[in-house]
Enzyme design. Structure first.
Site, PDB file in Angstrom:
ATOM      1  N   ARG A  27       0.822  -1.214   0.000  1.00 36.02           N
ATOM      2  CA  ARG A  27       0.000   0.000   0.000  1.00 36.02           C
ATOM      3  C   ARG A  27       0.860   1.269   0.000  1.00 36.02           C
ATOM      4  O   ARG A  27       0.344   2.380  -0.160  1.00 36.02           O
ATOM      5  CB  ARG A  27      -0.900   0.012   1.232  1.00 36.02           C
ATOM      6  CG  ARG A  27      -1.834  -1.183   1.300  1.00 36.02           C
ATOM      7  CD  ARG A  27      -2.671  -1.115   2.548  1.00 36.02           C
ATOM      8  NE  ARG A  27      -3.587  -0.011   2.502  1.00 36.02           N
ATOM      9  CZ  ARG A  27      -4.850  -0.073   2.114  1.00 36.02           C
ATOM     10  NH1 ARG A  27      -5.358  -1.210   1.738  1.00 36.02           N
ATOM     11  NH2 ARG A  27      -5.607   0.995   2.113  1.00 36.02           N
ATOM     12  N   TRP A  76       2.897   5.952   2.085  1.00 33.69           N
ATOM     13  CA  TRP A  76       3.048   6.458   0.712  1.00 33.69           C
ATOM     14  C   TRP A  76       2.921   7.966   0.855  1.00 33.69           C
ATOM     15  O   TRP A  76       1.857   8.490   1.183  1.00 33.69           O
ATOM     16  CB  TRP A  76       1.949   5.901  -0.186  1.00 33.69           C
ATOM     17  CG  TRP A  76       2.155   6.258  -1.626  1.00 33.69           C
ATOM     18  CD1 TRP A  76       2.969   5.624  -2.518  1.00 33.69           C
ATOM     19  CD2 TRP A  76       1.542   7.333  -2.352  1.00 33.69           C
ATOM     20  NE1 TRP A  76       2.905   6.237  -3.737  1.00 33.69           N
ATOM     21  CE2 TRP A  76       2.038   7.298  -3.670  1.00 33.69           C
ATOM     22  CE3 TRP A  76       0.633   8.325  -2.006  1.00 33.69           C
ATOM     23  CZ2 TRP A  76       1.652   8.204  -4.644  1.00 33.69           C
ATOM     24  CZ3 TRP A  76       0.242   9.244  -2.973  1.00 33.69           C
ATOM     25  CH2 TRP A  76       0.752   9.166  -4.283  1.00 33.69           C
ATOM     26  N   GLY A 101      -4.775   8.687   4.276  1.00 26.91           N
ATOM     27  CA  GLY A 101      -5.714   9.630   3.672  1.00 26.91           C
ATOM     28  C   GLY A 101      -5.069  10.998   3.547  1.00 26.91           C
ATOM     29  O   GLY A 101      -3.849  11.131   3.626  1.00 26.91           O
ATOM     30  N   GLU A 479      -2.236  -1.348 -22.003  1.00 28.94           N
ATOM     31  CA  GLU A 479      -1.972  -2.072 -20.766  1.00 28.94           C
ATOM     32  C   GLU A 479      -0.519  -2.578 -20.718  1.00 28.94           C
ATOM     33  O   GLU A 479       0.169  -2.442 -19.713  1.00 28.94           O
ATOM     34  CB  GLU A 479      -2.981  -3.235 -20.641  1.00 28.94           C
ATOM     35  CG  GLU A 479      -2.766  -4.171 -19.469  1.00 28.94           C
ATOM     36  CD  GLU A 479      -2.660  -3.484 -18.120  1.00 28.94           C
ATOM     37  OE1 GLU A 479      -2.996  -2.303 -18.003  1.00 28.94           O
ATOM     38  OE2 GLU A 479      -2.189  -4.134 -17.171  1.00 28.94           O
ATOM     39  N   GLU A 486       5.824   1.008 -15.605  1.00 27.30           N
ATOM     40  CA  GLU A 486       5.757   1.101 -14.141  1.00 27.30           C
ATOM     41  C   GLU A 486       6.779   0.226 -13.445  1.00 27.30           C
ATOM     42  O   GLU A 486       7.235   0.566 -12.355  1.00 27.30           O
ATOM     43  CB  GLU A 486       4.345   0.834 -13.612  1.00 27.30           C
ATOM     44  CG  GLU A 486       3.874  -0.594 -13.673  1.00 27.30           C
ATOM     45  CD  GLU A 486       2.461  -0.780 -13.123  1.00 27.30           C
ATOM     46  OE1 GLU A 486       2.152  -0.249 -12.065  1.00 27.30           O
ATOM     47  OE2 GLU A 486       1.671  -1.492 -13.769  1.00 27.30           O
ATOM     48  N   HIS A 502       1.327  10.970 -38.009  1.00 26.96           N
ATOM     49  CA  HIS A 502       0.857  12.340 -37.756  1.00 26.96           C
ATOM     50  C   HIS A 502       1.754  13.060 -36.746  1.00 26.96           C
ATOM     51  O   HIS A 502       1.331  14.028 -36.130  1.00 26.96           O
ATOM     52  CB  HIS A 502      -0.606  12.320 -37.304  1.00 26.96           C
ATOM     53  CG  HIS A 502      -1.499  11.730 -38.343  1.00 26.96           C
ATOM     54  ND1 HIS A 502      -1.814  12.390 -39.510  1.00 26.96           N
ATOM     55  CD2 HIS A 502      -2.092  10.517 -38.431  1.00 26.96           C
ATOM     56  CE1 HIS A 502      -2.577  11.615 -40.266  1.00 26.96           C
ATOM     57  NE2 HIS A 502      -2.753  10.465 -39.629  1.00 26.96           N
ATOM     58  N   LYS A 603      -0.099   0.000  -4.122  1.00 26.07           N
ATOM     59  CA  LYS A 603      -1.112  -0.889  -4.702  1.00 26.07           C
ATOM     60  C   LYS A 603      -2.520  -0.311  -4.591  1.00 26.07           C
ATOM     61  O   LYS A 603      -3.350  -0.529  -5.462  1.00 26.07           O
ATOM     62  CB  LYS A 603      -1.030  -2.234  -3.969  1.00 26.07           C
ATOM     63  CG  LYS A 603      -1.968  -3.299  -4.488  1.00 26.07           C
ATOM     64  CD  LYS A 603      -1.457  -3.881  -5.773  1.00 26.07           C
ATOM     65  CE  LYS A 603      -2.395  -4.930  -6.341  1.00 26.07           C
ATOM     66  NZ  LYS A 603      -2.146  -5.095  -7.780  1.00 26.07           N
TER      67      LYS A 603
END
Ligand code: F6R
Length: 608
Positions: A27, A76, A101, A479, A486, A502, A603
């Site tokens: 996380r 994080w 949060g 994907e 990453e 283009h 994650k």
């Protein structure tokens, strides 16, 4: 984002907290810390540092950190850089806190309570600790209630008060907290991954409720002080599925698990050759009464939505929009009661997806979500849920969650087509039969993974790479490109190959790595022409091509070529995705990177 754990029970809290933080590290992994409470005679002890949980473990060696009650955090970073001071837990006066949060009004609170000179970190969390301390006059509930009324933003706050040893409090808004009381003691965490070593039974702490845990158990109160009854649920995956199973990285294990994950996801949802969601309690009206579909999702889940869009449009001739959840509500979208909004999310906690879903519901839309983690916030917010049965996905880069999301979308499209009469029974049987073949086809790609490993060596040292294709191949490459950038840090662009001329073709020079996917009959010739265009400008092309579209007599000068087992064109996304996941995985591994925990990522993304 950020992982939170709290424990009170008969065991040494330090060991339980550190083990749990390791499981929650996906996380966020900028810093880690714990706070331990060993009774009245000792102050709460905080041990924390920038870096991984393994660094924290070293810091905790020896006699440090005693007590059977404690809280922990893996961060994080949102406010303030990655350094020891900004690591959680934060202490202010009587209060020790960990937080997940964002407190949006932290600056106003700083000014209002004149905190500037007293703070030791740059975090919004320390401000929340200071406000709690300001209101704390010996009554934790009153302090928590008054504080949450002042906070704007999302939070999961876990709190210890210096003069209340052996007690942990928690409160949340949006950001998740789950809790349980079992033989080993009482625990709370950001998600069940940290609890399921001890029990398969847990409950979600409702928003704006105060949880109190101590030696005699746990209690839940609403904001008016009324006791609330926890609604226990059962976790449906066992923890053995959350270890590496002998692989060097979770990502490899999770790539290899895909055939079984797909089998699990479709099994039980096909009756007499027709998809059937009775077991999920999803009524047919949701598919028959809608006039348009909007998919909201982020990252990989959004890429799954793009495949869903192509399928629904071609099989149902129905209008579908796929939106980045983070952009959705700001574009004044047209949503009404004839809209079916589909939220796709592995974690079920991505805040942008959750907010987009809430917004669409407010406009009258009906909702269905495709989620991996049972009981997650988005699942609870949706009218109906179709769970992907991928099991725990720990590697930050999503693999099996993506392909099981696709499997659910294939089932859904076939059910809708059946109900709306846009495909014949024979066509549906063929379509569903092809879906049932996916696991075997994936196994065949996986068995040749060392061939893909060889191609990885060719792009190992590249700074940039291009991925080109058209139609569904372009969706697959979006994907594939996300996966490669990453975890390998190679700048990769997925490009609709017809668009190259283009402008972007200016970037193709001698030996520029280009990865091309060719799996769609209607686009084959055009895609091959576009590939020739980049080859003639010196690009070094690795080709992933549907077996039956590959002609041995054709060009030979590929940097690498991998034939993908034949399936109906609309299913080629499955073998192609596995091949591109493997490519990204081997590049990252061969570069010696931390495949499972790429820099700057987490994650679960619970900040907007
Ligand atoms: C990429 C990846 C992310 C997630 C995105 C949404 O490999 O994993 O792009 O797909 O953060 O997460 P969920 O699916 O949990 O909503």
């Amino acid at each position: 984002m950020c992982g939170i754990i709290g424990y009170i029970g008969p065991k040494e809290a330090k060991d339980i907290l550190l083990d749990a933080l390791e499981l929650l590290e996906y996380r966020g992994y900028d810093s880690a810390g714990i706070a331990l409470n060993s009774g009245f005679e000792n102050p709460i002890e905080v041990l924390k540092c920038a870096g991984r949980v393994s660094d924290l473990r070293k810091r905790c060696e020896g006699d440090k950190g005693k007590g059977n009650c404690g809280i922990g955090h893996t961060r994080w970073a949102t406010h303030g850089g990655v350094c020891d001071e900004n690591a959680h837990p934060h202490q202010f006066g009587n209060v020790t806190v960990v937080h997940n949060g964002i407190i949006e009004n932290y600056k106003e609170l700083m000014e209002h309570y004149h905190l500037a000179g007293d703070l030791t970190s740059q975090t919004d969390t320390e401000v929340a600790a200071a406000v709690l301390n300001h209101f704390y006059q010996g009554d934790p509930y009153a302090a928590i209630r008054k504080t949450v009324l002042k906070l704007k933003g999302t939070f999961a706050l876990v709190i210890m008060f210096e003069d209340r040893p052996g007690t942990i409090y928690a409160v949340r808004n949006v950001s998740p907290i789950v809790a349980t009381c079992c033989e080993e003691g009482c625990m709370l965490a950001s998600d069940v991954t940290a609890l399921c070593r001890f029990t398969n039974s847990y409950f979600v702490v409702p928003e704006f409720h105060v949880l109190e845990m101590n030696e005699s158990g746990l209690k839940l109160y609403d904001m008016s002080g009324e006791e609330a009854i926890p609604q226990y649920m059962t976790v449906d995956w066992d923890v053995s599925r959350a270890d590496k199973g002998g692989y060097p990285f979770y990502m490899e294990k999770e790539i290899m698990e895909q055939p079984d994950a797909i089998r699990r996801t479709i099994e039980g949802r096909i009756v007499n050759g027709i998809p059937d969601f009775s077991v999920d309690g999803v009524p047919d009206e949701i598919f028959t009464e809608c006039e348009r579909v909007i998919v909201v999702a982020c990252g990989t889940a959004m890429h799954a939505g793009l495949v869903g869009q192509a399928l629904i449009q071609s099989k149902l001739r129905m209008h579908v929009d796929v939106e980045y959840a983070s952009e959705f509500m700001y574009a004044d979208p047209v949503v009404d009661d004839k809209t079916l909004v589909i939220a796709i999310s592995q974690s079920g906690e991505t805040i942008d997806t959750l907010e987009a879903l809430k917004y669409a519901k407010k406009q009258g839309a009906r909702s269905l979500s495709i989620i991996n983690v049972r009981g997650a916030s988005i699942a609870r917010e949706s009218d109906y849920v179709l769970y992907t049965l991928a099991g725990p996905e720990i590697a930050v880069a999503s693999t099996k969650a993506y392909t099981t999301q696709l499997a659910v979308l294939y089932l859904m499209v076939a059910r809708m087509a059946y109900l709306r009469g846009t495909m014949s029974i024979e066509e549906i049987h063929e379509f569903v039969g092809e879906l049932a073949r996916v696991p075997k086809v994936m196994e065949s790609v996986l068995s040749r993974r060392q061939d893909i490993h060889k191609f990885a060596r060719a792009i190992l040292n590249a700074k940039d790479a291009f991925m080109i294709g058209r139609g569904l191949d372009y969706s697959i490459l979006l994907e594939g490109s996300l996966k490669l950038k990453e975890i390998s840090y190679i700048h990769t662009e997925a490009y609709a190959s017809g668009e190259l001329k283009h402008g972007t073709i200016a970037l193709i020079t001698e030996n520029t790595p280009v990865i091309a996917v060719v799996t769609q009959k209607k686009l084959h010739d055009k895609e091959m022409s576009n590939i020739r265009e980049v080859k003639s400008r010196g690009a070094s092309v690795t080709l992933f091509i549907k077996e039956s579209y590959f002609s041995q007599e054709g060009e030979q000068d590929w940097s690498g070529i991998f034939t993908l087992p034949d399936m109906l064109d609309e299913f080629m996304v499955m073998p192609a995705s596995v091949a591109l996941q493997l490519l990204a995985y081997y590049v990252s591994m061969d570069k010696g990177l931390d495949v499972d925990k790429p820099r700057n990522l987490a994650k679960v993304v619970t900040v907007e």
